[in-house]
Design a protein around this motif. Sequence first.
Motif, PDB file in Angstrom:
ATOM      1  N   UNK A  41       0.652  -1.096  -0.288  1.00 50.87           N
ATOM      2  CA  UNK A  41      -0.030   0.028  -0.094  1.00 50.87           C
ATOM      3  C   UNK A  41       1.143   0.988   0.126  1.00 50.87           C
ATOM      4  N   UNK A  42       0.709   2.130  -0.871  1.00 50.33           N
ATOM      5  CA  UNK A  42       1.053   3.472  -0.659  1.00 50.33           C
ATOM      6  C   UNK A  42       1.023   4.440   0.139  1.00 50.33           C
ATOM      7  N   UNK A  43       2.018   4.885   0.722  1.00 48.16           N
ATOM      8  CA  UNK A  43       2.038   6.044   1.715  1.00 48.16           C
ATOM      9  C   UNK A  43       1.681   7.363   0.663  1.00 48.16           C
ATOM     10  N   UNK A  44       2.815   6.879   0.188  1.00 46.61           N
ATOM     11  CA  UNK A  44       1.891   8.582  -0.769  1.00 46.61           C
ATOM     12  C   UNK A  44       3.104   8.214  -2.532  1.00 46.61           C
ATOM     13  N   UNK A  45       3.193   8.803  -3.261  1.00 42.30           N
ATOM     14  CA  UNK A  45       3.860   8.930  -4.485  1.00 42.30           C
ATOM     15  C   UNK A  45       4.607   9.964  -5.288  1.00 42.30           C
TER      16      UNK A  45
END
Length: 656
Positions: free
Chosen positions: A54-58
């Motif tokens: 799961x991406x915390x930010x990108x």
Amino acid sequence: MKEAGGLRGVHFLSPDSSMSFPSSQLLVNCELFPKDFSIVLTLRVARNAPKRSEYIFSLMEPKNVQKRALDEREEDDGQRITGDEQQREKKQVKGDEQRGRIILGLKLSKKRLHFVFKGHAGVIKHWVFRGIQLADNQWHTLILAVGSHHVRLTVDCNSPLEIFPSGPFPSDLNIQGSRFHIGSRGRWKGLFSGLLRQLVLVPGLDATRQICPSSDPNIAALSVPPLLLDLPVVRSSSDRHGASYDTEERVSVGLERPCSKLQQGQLWFNPLKKGLYLCDGTTWITVLEDHKRLDYVLEHQVLTTSSETHDVEIFQVPGVGLMAAMAHRSTAFGSAVYLWTKKGFQLYQNISTYGALAWRHFTMGKKIFLVVSNSGGAPDSRLSSDSDYSVIYKWSKRRKQFVHFQTLQTHCARDWEAFSIHRHTYLAVANHRQGNNNHTINSVIYKWNGLTKSFEVHQLLPTSGAYDWEFFTVGPYHFLVVANAFDGVTTSVDSVIYVWINGSFQVFQTIKTFCATDWEMFQIGTRVFLVVANGHRLYGNGPSQYTINSTIYELDIGGQLFVRFQDIVTYSAVDWEFFSLGEEYFLVVANSFNGESYSLNSILYRWQGYEGFVPIHWLPTIGCSDWEFFSSKGESYLIYSSAKAPLSKVFMLKTY
């Protein structure tokens, strides 16, 4: 927004557009991502969190960027993933390459934190921290610090985990046109299912020491959005998953807090001021407070003057206040000294001047002086007809005004500079021309004679249409630089930097300038800079070019000379002013003419490190001739004078 464990966090229901924004909003005027940085985040992940990443930010490339081939291989410079999970990660990262193109991201999988970024030749690199237990339904604060030769992860201020990759983080990671996505990569797949309380990018710095040690390391705050701070930083005893806290709150967080005997000894963190305060039983005492940062510039006062103004000099008179001496062009009305009041500058004293071009304030002991550069004719019969005269005035404590002190013969004097070397006081005058055509003349260094109680000639220095002197000291060395503007034929002349050797100034370096009108010396840390204001290019009877570069030079200590650092396009620039607010540094230029109009913007620049100075504010001016920075009662201001209109303007610098 959800509450868990007594704290608020953001829960992502979808990859919403409100959680996405252009990188240019955060990294203003940056084409490249910082090569050294920290990421600080506080999150909470449920025990039953999905096993997928799961991406915390990108940070994603624009969608129109060419897609890379599927056979680009992924590198892992941390601890390699094996088996089926490795294959899944490869497919996912390559999928990002196809669909859009991840530049940089931070994602979480079971017991692993992945830092993903685009490396050399577009190859996606994948640094992994393993064995991290974050899916425990507790709040955790993570600090990821990326340096030149290592990557360090600190969880809840515990001992850091480190990776030493085979290659550094790229220094040329292009982010033009890219977008940040918070809690996702812009798609449903990989949406972060936990709660996020803070996410902070700190360029150029390891933020660990700003966070740790902490009394509450798992919820340590660097920059939490104010909306998430309304709840007290305590956990309810009914929260079966969280450890209980003392009912007494030792550090409170909010915009306002009372301070009485009940709160004595307690700490309060104000998220807007970014300040930490201690209650002494009656009032809050500042422990730590964030430095001021410039927010915007606001017009504060329009000051109507008796005529056009060539120069402003700001100074303090003890017991009286902040004053401004303005060099007015009109001989009929003379020049004026203004006093700063609650209503702005108010007229305090008129002084007879003759085509005044500049004022300079200086002190000798407790005595206060002003010297004016006059360019008009000399009514004093003792002086020759082709000369002007400049006057030194002394502050009278009894009369509470400036009175005549000494007259000095000058030649269309454009500037005075006052300085002290080895406890001796000197004045340097910039003689611009003698008569109408002779620009190659001597400018003069005067020295104070304590026996005769007057300034006497100490040294003559040849100049070409001298416009400005700037004195500065570097270590044990004293320098004086002249702005040479015109030699009678061309404005392309050498300006000269002198160094003090054995009681006089000797040539240190020459720099080619173009109608140089001003030099400004400033320091940022240990670095020493000189910036020149170039007025225009002219040779013989040819046309003038007013849109030209003014240049910042930096002192090369090893090479013992000033070298070109940055060129800035200016429009017949006549002045630079350097100032700082908190830990930020600024330059403002006086643009006076673009070849067609005197009404144009003067520009405020901010120091951006390796980028140099970048423009941030455009200030409308009319024939701008001078800028001065000053502060009063905690507020900061800029004032400009106009050589083409009978007005000056004061701007307030609003900070946050």
